[in-house]
Design a protein around this motif. Structure first.
Motif, PDB file in Angstrom:
ATOM      1  N   GLU A 128     -40.865 -41.312  28.246  1.00  0.00           N
ATOM      2  CA  GLU A 128     -42.039 -40.446  28.400  1.00  0.00           C
ATOM      3  C   GLU A 128     -41.610 -39.023  28.779  1.00  0.00           C
ATOM      4  O   GLU A 128     -42.273 -38.051  28.433  1.00  0.00           O
ATOM      5  CB  GLU A 128     -42.962 -41.033  29.475  1.00  0.00           C
ATOM      6  N   HIS A 129     -40.506 -38.936  29.486  1.00  0.00           N
ATOM      7  CA  HIS A 129     -39.965 -37.632  29.853  1.00  0.00           C
ATOM      8  C   HIS A 129     -39.570 -36.841  28.609  1.00  0.00           C
ATOM      9  O   HIS A 129     -39.853 -35.637  28.511  1.00  0.00           O
ATOM     10  CB  HIS A 129     -38.746 -37.840  30.761  1.00  0.00           C
ATOM     11  N   ASP A 130     -38.935 -37.521  27.647  1.00  0.00           N
ATOM     12  CA  ASP A 130     -38.500 -36.838  26.430  1.00  0.00           C
ATOM     13  C   ASP A 130     -39.654 -36.561  25.475  1.00  0.00           C
ATOM     14  O   ASP A 130     -39.644 -35.567  24.751  1.00  0.00           O
ATOM     15  CB  ASP A 130     -37.415 -37.661  25.732  1.00  0.00           C
ATOM     16  N   PHE A 131     -40.630 -37.454  25.453  1.00  0.00           N
ATOM     17  CA  PHE A 131     -41.807 -37.209  24.615  1.00  0.00           C
ATOM     18  C   PHE A 131     -42.693 -36.091  25.198  1.00  0.00           C
ATOM     19  O   PHE A 131     -43.550 -35.567  24.512  1.00  0.00           O
ATOM     20  CB  PHE A 131     -42.653 -38.481  24.500  1.00  0.00           C
ATOM     21  N   ARG A 132     -42.485 -35.810  26.487  1.00  0.00           N
ATOM     22  CA  ARG A 132     -43.311 -34.825  27.197  1.00  0.00           C
ATOM     23  C   ARG A 132     -44.775 -35.239  27.203  1.00  0.00           C
ATOM     24  O   ARG A 132     -45.673 -34.407  27.052  1.00  0.00           O
ATOM     25  CB  ARG A 132     -43.141 -33.437  26.595  1.00  0.00           C
ATOM     26  N   THR A 133     -45.003 -36.531  27.333  1.00  0.00           N
ATOM     27  CA  THR A 133     -46.363 -37.043  27.392  1.00  0.00           C
ATOM     28  C   THR A 133     -46.750 -37.322  28.837  1.00  0.00           C
ATOM     29  O   THR A 133     -45.894 -37.575  29.694  1.00  0.00           O
ATOM     30  CB  THR A 133     -46.499 -38.330  26.565  1.00  0.00           C
ATOM     31  N   HIS A 134     -48.038 -37.294  29.076  1.00  0.00           N
ATOM     32  CA  HIS A 134     -48.545 -37.481  30.438  1.00  0.00           C
ATOM     33  C   HIS A 134     -49.376 -38.757  30.549  1.00  0.00           C
ATOM     34  O   HIS A 134     -49.388 -39.402  31.594  1.00  0.00           O
ATOM     35  CB  HIS A 134     -49.381 -36.261  30.817  1.00  0.00           C
ATOM     36  N   TYR A 135     -50.078 -39.076  29.471  1.00  0.00           N
ATOM     37  CA  TYR A 135     -50.944 -40.259  29.477  1.00  0.00           C
ATOM     38  C   TYR A 135     -50.323 -41.374  28.617  1.00  0.00           C
ATOM     39  O   TYR A 135     -49.658 -41.088  27.610  1.00  0.00           O
ATOM     40  CB  TYR A 135     -52.323 -39.912  28.919  1.00  0.00           C
ATOM     41  N   SER A 136     -50.619 -42.609  29.003  1.00  0.00           N
ATOM     42  CA  SER A 136     -50.085 -43.749  28.250  1.00  0.00           C
ATOM     43  C   SER A 136     -50.549 -43.724  26.800  1.00  0.00           C
ATOM     44  O   SER A 136     -49.804 -44.136  25.897  1.00  0.00           O
ATOM     45  CB  SER A 136     -50.514 -45.061  28.913  1.00  0.00           C
ATOM     46  N   PHE A 137     -51.774 -43.254  26.564  1.00  0.00           N
ATOM     47  CA  PHE A 137     -52.271 -43.177  25.185  1.00  0.00           C
ATOM     48  C   PHE A 137     -51.353 -42.297  24.341  1.00  0.00           C
ATOM     49  O   PHE A 137     -50.984 -42.660  23.217  1.00  0.00           O
ATOM     50  CB  PHE A 137     -53.697 -42.623  25.171  1.00  0.00           C
ATOM     51  N   ASP A 138     -50.970 -41.148  24.876  1.00  0.00           N
ATOM     52  CA  ASP A 138     -50.109 -40.232  24.126  1.00  0.00           C
ATOM     53  C   ASP A 138     -48.698 -40.795  23.969  1.00  0.00           C
ATOM     54  O   ASP A 138     -48.046 -40.595  22.940  1.00  0.00           O
ATOM     55  CB  ASP A 138     -50.062 -38.875  24.838  1.00  0.00           C
ATOM     56  N   THR A 139     -48.214 -41.497  25.000  1.00  0.00           N
ATOM     57  CA  THR A 139     -46.890 -42.117  24.912  1.00  0.00           C
ATOM     58  C   THR A 139     -46.872 -43.196  23.833  1.00  0.00           C
ATOM     59  O   THR A 139     -45.940 -43.274  23.032  1.00  0.00           O
ATOM     60  CB  THR A 139     -46.500 -42.737  26.265  1.00  0.00           C
ATOM     61  N   LEU A 140     -47.917 -44.016  23.825  1.00  0.00           N
ATOM     62  CA  LEU A 140     -48.004 -45.077  22.811  1.00  0.00           C
ATOM     63  C   LEU A 140     -48.034 -44.482  21.411  1.00  0.00           C
ATOM     64  O   LEU A 140     -47.324 -44.942  20.508  1.00  0.00           O
ATOM     65  CB  LEU A 140     -49.257 -45.917  23.062  1.00  0.00           C
ATOM     66  N   ARG A 141     -48.841 -43.458  21.233  1.00  0.00           N
ATOM     67  CA  ARG A 141     -48.942 -42.829  19.914  1.00  0.00           C
ATOM     68  C   ARG A 141     -47.596 -42.239  19.489  1.00  0.00           C
ATOM     69  O   ARG A 141     -47.209 -42.349  18.324  1.00  0.00           O
ATOM     70  CB  ARG A 141     -50.025 -41.746  19.965  1.00  0.00           C
ATOM     71  N   ALA A 142     -46.882 -41.632  20.438  1.00  0.00           N
ATOM     72  CA  ALA A 142     -45.569 -41.072  20.122  1.00  0.00           C
ATOM     73  C   ALA A 142     -44.568 -42.164  19.758  1.00  0.00           C
ATOM     74  O   ALA A 142     -43.754 -41.993  18.834  1.00  0.00           O
ATOM     75  CB  ALA A 142     -45.064 -40.268  21.316  1.00  0.00           C
ATOM     76  N   LEU A 143     -44.611 -43.284  20.472  1.00  0.00           N
ATOM     77  CA  LEU A 143     -43.705 -44.401  20.163  1.00  0.00           C
ATOM     78  C   LEU A 143     -43.993 -44.969  18.774  1.00  0.00           C
ATOM     79  O   LEU A 143     -43.062 -45.251  18.000  1.00  0.00           O
ATOM     80  CB  LEU A 143     -43.872 -45.513  21.219  1.00  0.00           C
ATOM     81  N   GLN A 144     -45.264 -45.126  18.444  1.00  0.00           N
ATOM     82  CA  GLN A 144     -45.616 -45.681  17.139  1.00  0.00           C
ATOM     83  C   GLN A 144     -45.241 -44.738  16.005  1.00  0.00           C
ATOM     84  O   GLN A 144     -44.892 -45.179  14.915  1.00  0.00           O
ATOM     85  CB  GLN A 144     -47.110 -46.010  17.112  1.00  0.00           C
ATOM     86  N   LYS A 145     -45.299 -43.441  16.286  1.00  0.00           N
ATOM     87  CA  LYS A 145     -44.909 -42.464  15.263  1.00  0.00           C
ATOM     88  C   LYS A 145     -43.389 -42.411  15.114  1.00  0.00           C
ATOM     89  O   LYS A 145     -42.876 -42.347  13.999  1.00  0.00           O
ATOM     90  CB  LYS A 145     -45.433 -41.082  15.655  1.00  0.00           C
ATOM     91  N   ARG A 146     -42.677 -42.485  16.258  1.00  0.00           N
ATOM     92  CA  ARG A 146     -41.207 -42.382  16.224  1.00  0.00           C
ATOM     93  C   ARG A 146     -40.567 -43.651  15.673  1.00  0.00           C
ATOM     94  O   ARG A 146     -39.545 -43.602  15.002  1.00  0.00           O
ATOM     95  CB  ARG A 146     -40.690 -42.099  17.640  1.00  0.00           C
ATOM     96  N   PHE A 147     -41.166 -44.818  15.992  1.00  0.00           N
ATOM     97  CA  PHE A 147     -40.580 -46.101  15.562  1.00  0.00           C
ATOM     98  C   PHE A 147     -41.625 -46.914  14.780  1.00  0.00           C
ATOM     99  O   PHE A 147     -42.091 -47.971  15.242  1.00  0.00           O
ATOM    100  CB  PHE A 147     -40.099 -46.899  16.780  1.00  0.00           C
TER     101      PHE A 147
END
Length: 216
Positions: free
Chosen positions: A96-115
């Protein structure tokens, strides 16, 4: 209050562990302040009953629903979580630190986009299900990923009336949950682990209160 950075952000987020098409990975987010056997219990239950390949522990820099006071530095929480995990299929990270996300929703979306090739399932204790409606865009979150809820002591009855269950219902069969189209929420019955980070911190503070008072 912004969290002080302890290391630079990465320009490219590398896979924290094995990733391959169709790999089934459970995501367990939290402060891990500190990590404990309850986290390991949730992970082992999910690995076995959901047929997961790995569980990723997402150590958040700062949970927006929790105070910054008393929060150990991110690096310290990651380090202690790796000591507690000690399981070949549990991977600890602060992605989450590298994604620079603050909310779990944004972290999840970033993970699904990255992987995009990975099948993710979100894991949470039943105590978190009760407050899930306070999460940022919780309903959209539930529509993006299957969710497995592992029972915690003292939350059984309240869990049945939790807002996400009222809104989306409950999947009765846990097998192949990660392949289901979200929203899909399953509650995993079984043995419960009573450990909590809050109780551990309270115990530590209580013990520290006796330093210099009781003989060593």
């Amino acid at each position: 209050m912004k969290t002080k950075l302890e290391r630079p952000h990465a320009n490219w987020v590398r896979p924290p562990g094995p990733v391959a098409p169709g790999l089934r990975i459970g995501l367990l987010g939290g402060s891990f302040n500190p990590a404990h056997e309850g986290h390991v219990h949730v992970s082992e239950v999910a690995l076995k009953r959901l047929g997961l390949d790995y569980v990723w522990w997402l150590v958040t820099p700062q949970n927006p629903l929790k105070p910054t006071h008393g929060m150990a530095p991110l690096a310290e929480r990651v380090r202690s979580a790796r000591i507690v995990a000690r399981h070949p299929r549990i991977v600890v990270m602060d992605i989450e630190h590298d994604f620079r996300t603050h909310y779990s929703f944004d972290t999840l979306r970033a993970l699904q986009k990255r992987f995009p090739q990975v099948k993710f399932t979100w894991l949470m204790g039943s105590d978190n299900l009760q407050i899930f409606r306070r999460w940022h865009r919780w309903a959209d979150f539930a529509r993006r990923v299957p969710i497995a809820v592992i029972q915690r002591p003292g939350t059984v009855m309240a869990m049945r009336s939790a807002k996400p269950i009222q809104r989306f219902g409950q999947v009765r069969h846990e097998k192949r949950l990660c392949l289901r189209r979200a929203p899909a929420i399953v509650i995993l019955e079984g043995r419960r682990n009573a450990q909590s980070a809050t109780a551990i911190r309270a115990s530590q503070l209580y013990s520290e209160g006796f330093v210099g008072v009781l003989p060593a």
